[in-house]
Structure formats: structure tokens, C-alpha cells
Design an enzyme around this catalytic site. Structure first.
Site, PDB file in Angstrom:
ATOM      1  N   ASN A   9       0.859  -1.295   0.277  1.00  9.36           N
ATOM      2  CA  ASN A   9      -0.036  -0.243   0.028  1.00  9.36           C
ATOM      3  C   ASN A   9       1.150   1.022   0.337  1.00  9.36           C
ATOM      4  OD1 ASN A   9      -1.690   1.795   0.286  1.00  9.36           O
ATOM      5  ND2 ASN A   9      -2.199   2.027   2.422  1.00  9.36           N
ATOM      6  N   LYS A  11       0.199   4.056  -0.179  1.00  7.36           N
ATOM      7  CA  LYS A  11      -0.263   5.413  -0.063  1.00  7.36           C
ATOM      8  C   LYS A  11      -0.730   6.342  -0.675  1.00  7.36           C
ATOM      9  CE  LYS A  11       0.020   3.317   5.058  1.00  7.36           C
ATOM     10  NZ  LYS A  11       0.223   3.707   5.999  1.00  7.36           N
ATOM     11  N   HIS A  95      -9.364   0.937   5.153  1.00 10.56           N
ATOM     12  CA  HIS A  95      -8.145   1.228   5.925  1.00 10.56           C
ATOM     13  C   HIS A  95      -8.172   2.292   6.806  1.00 10.56           C
ATOM     14  CE1 HIS A  95      -4.352   2.979   5.997  1.00 10.56           C
ATOM     15  NE2 HIS A  95      -3.788   1.177   5.564  1.00 10.56           N
ATOM     16  N   GLU A  97      -6.615   4.771   7.241  1.00  7.60           N
ATOM     17  CA  GLU A  97      -6.249   6.090   7.720  1.00  7.60           C
ATOM     18  C   GLU A  97      -7.458   6.413   7.526  1.00  7.60           C
ATOM     19  OE1 GLU A  97      -2.504   5.644   4.955  1.00  7.60           O
ATOM     20  OE2 GLU A  97      -1.889   5.197   7.314  1.00  7.60           O
ATOM     21  N   GLU A 167      -5.420  -5.168  10.244  1.00  7.30           N
ATOM     22  CA  GLU A 167      -4.173  -3.837  10.659  1.00  7.30           C
ATOM     23  C   GLU A 167      -4.726  -3.366  11.954  1.00  7.30           C
ATOM     24  OE1 GLU A 167      -1.889  -2.723   6.982  1.00  7.30           O
ATOM     25  OE2 GLU A 167      -3.920  -1.807   7.450  1.00  7.30           O
ATOM     26  N   GLY A 173       2.435   2.338  10.405  1.00  3.42           N
ATOM     27  CA  GLY A 173       3.287   3.221  10.725  1.00  3.42           C
ATOM     28  C   GLY A 173       4.094   4.022  11.881  1.00  3.42           C
ATOM     29  N   SER A 213       3.558  -2.838  10.445  1.00  4.30           N
ATOM     30  CA  SER A 213       4.837  -2.145  10.330  1.00  4.30           C
ATOM     31  C   SER A 213       5.551  -3.400  10.172  1.00  4.30           C
ATOM     32  CB  SER A 213       5.617  -2.030  12.071  1.00  4.30           C
ATOM     33  OG  SER A 213       5.332  -0.401  12.116  1.00  4.30           O
TER      34      SER A 213
HETATM   35  C1  PEP Z   1      -0.640   0.136   6.183  1.00  7.67           C
HETATM   36  O1  PEP Z   1      -0.941   0.859   5.808  1.00  7.67           O
HETATM   37  O2  PEP Z   1      -1.587  -0.778   5.783  1.00  7.67           O
HETATM   38  C2  PEP Z   1       0.095  -0.648   6.460  1.00  7.67           C
HETATM   39  C3  PEP Z   1       0.250  -1.805   7.404  1.00  7.67           C
HETATM   40  O3  PEP Z   1       1.606   0.340   7.005  1.00  7.67           O
HETATM   41  P1  PEP Z   1       3.271   0.218   7.284  1.00  7.67           P
HETATM   42  O4  PEP Z   1       3.587  -0.953   7.481  1.00  7.67           O
HETATM   43  O5  PEP Z   1       3.513   1.290   7.291  1.00  7.67           O
HETATM   44  O6  PEP Z   1       2.462  -0.054   9.256  1.00  7.67           O
END
Ligand code: PEP
Length: 256
Positions: A9, A11, A95, A97, A167, A173, A213
Site C-alpha cells: 500500500n 498510500k 483502511h 487512514e 491491521e 506506520g 510495520s
Molecule cells: C498500511 O498502511 O496498511 C500499513 C500496514 O503501514 P505500515 O506497514 O507502514 O505499518
């Protein structure tokens, strides 16, 4: 047997030119890694140019969001028809976000999931608890409600073909990853829930990723857990070396 899926992803990162350069290198770096399905989710303007580079390759294309209508006066939105015609096979929906900054609710996500399926797209449905919810012991309750509401009204066959991404919001992040045991526990609970709502076949077939992460050095341990069928990767998907390292780690775990 479920084939693991690693999805990047991106973003709101990478211009179309940067995206083309990236996938050209990624294609090379992941040649021969066939045990894992690889997907990238660039920003909308990069979808068509990236599709050109990926034509005939082992890497699939995803969008990061969509609206549920096919067309109309919805300024700023993109429809499932448009994404399908642009070559997307997947679309990330719900997601954290999108939920946090754009007010998306489980009901919105459900609407989008149904529309995506109607137009032949495979939704990657994101669920996960916030830090305060985890600390209050509400993880299972929150994730259960999200899964029930986001998938409401779907057929068992449709659910079998979905990808769900667990998630935890506090891990996205932040550099803080759920432990493999904690991620496995929630993913197993989601699979159990899918079984009770949609039947044993759907539970056995639905792919449930972990996201938050994920990096090359924690991939293998996470991916070796029985109910973790791949990863949704944010930050570490933006560099060819780290994304390819995650794909490799997943492939190694799948072979254990
Ligand atoms: C994500 O944006 O779905 C995500 C898991 O980000 P990150 O891997 O940076 O934590």
C-alpha cells in the site's frame, strides 16, 4: 491450500514516473518468487502507467480506495468500473487512514465491498483495533463488529474469495508490530468468525493478512503462523529491496 498474498500500500507516495521506475525494478527483483502472490497499490494517477509495466507479469495491481457508484456527480471519486478497466484486480477498502481522516464507517465499507464484487474486483478489507481499544481489552469485540458489518449480506462464495487484512491501528506506520502470537490469535478468531457466519468452506479459503510495520526482518516469523496468509505493507513497500525482502521472507515461511 491458501496462497499467501503480499500487497504494498503506497498510500500518497510516488508520482507516475517514480512508480514506473519502481515496478520495473520490482518485477526483476521478484522474478521466480512464485509461491507468493504480489500486489502493488499505487495512487490513482499511477495505476495506468504501472499497469503497462506489469502487463504479463506475476505482479497484480490494486487501488487504495473507490466509491460504490458506477458513475455520476460525485466529484473526486473513482468508480469500480473505472478501476476494473484500468487493470486493477484488487481494491483496498476500509483502511484505518480512510476511517480516521475521511470518516469511513463499516456501513460505507460494506457498500464498497458489494460494489467491488459486482464489478469483478477483489476487496482487501481492512479491520483492526486502536491502541485504546486494545488496552481496554476490546480487540476481539471491535474486530468482530467490523467483520460482521463490513461483510454483511455477502454470500459464502464471495467471502471465500476475499482478502481480509487485520491491521491493528497502533501498529500502522509506528514501527510497533503485533507479536506473531498476538497477530495469529486475532487472525484465527477472524477465521473462526467467518466460519460461523459463512461456513467452513469460506473460512478455509478466505485469505487473512496481517498489516502493521511489517519489515523483511519480522516477516518470516509472522508469516509462519497458520492463520496469517500474507501481509499488507505500507512503509516497507516503498523501497524495492525491503518489499522484495518481505516477499522472499513470506515465500520461505510458506515452504517451512
Ligand atoms: C498500511 O498502511 O496498511 C500499513 C500496514 O503501514 P505500515 O506497514 O507502514 O505499518
Amino acid at each position: 491450500m491458501r496462497r499467501p498474498i503480499i500487497a504494498g500500500n503506497w498510500k500518497m507516495y510516488k508520482t507516475p514516473a517514480e512508480a514506473v521506475e519502481f515496478v520495473t525494478r520490482l518485477r526483476e527483483a521478484t522474478t521466480g518468487l512464485d509461491g507468493v502472490e504480489i500486489v502493488v497499490a499505487p495512487p490513482f494517477p499511477a495505476l495506468a502507467p504501472v499497469r503497462e509495466v506489469l502487463a504479463g507479469s506475476h505482479i497484480g495491481l490494486a487501488a487504495q480506495n473507490m466509491f460504490w457508484e458506477t458513475e455520476g456527480a460525485f466529484t473526486g471519486e473513482v468508480s469500480p468500473v473505472m478501476l476494473a478497466e484500468t487493470g486493477c484486480r484488487y481494491v483496498i477498502l476500509g483502511h484505518s487512514e480512510r476511517r480516521q481522516y475521511f470518516g469511513e464507517t463499516d456501513a460505507n465499507v460494506n457498500h464498497k465491498v458489494r460494489a467491488a464484487l459486482e464489478h469483478g474486483l477483489v476487496p482487501i478489507v481492512c479491520v483492526g483495533e486502536s491502541l485504546s481499544e486494545r488496552e481496554a481489552g476490546l480487540t476481539e469485540k471491535v474486530v468482530t463488529t467490523q467483520v460482521e458489518q463490513c461483510l454483511a449480506g455477502l454470500s459464502s462464495a464471495a467471502v471465500a474469495g476475499l482478502v481480509i487484512a487485520y491491521e491493528p491501528v497502533w501498529a500502522i506506520g509506528t514501527g510497533r508490530t503485533a507479536s506473531p502470537d498476538d497477530a495469529q490469535e486475532v487472525n484465527a478468531r477472524i477465521r473462526e468468525l467467518i466460519g460461523s457466519l459463512f461456513g467452513a468452506d469460506a473460512a478455509a479459503l478466505v485469505r487473512i493478512q496481517y498489516g502493521g510495520s511489517v519489515k523483511p526482518d519480522n516477516t518470516r516469523e509472522l508469516m509462519s503462523r497458520p492463520d496469517i496468509d500474507g501481509a499488507l505493507v505500507g512503509g516497507a513497500s516503498l523501497k524495492v529491496e525491503s518489499f522484495a525482502g518481505i516477499v522472499r521472507g513470506c515465500e520461505e515461511a510458506a515452504k517451512i
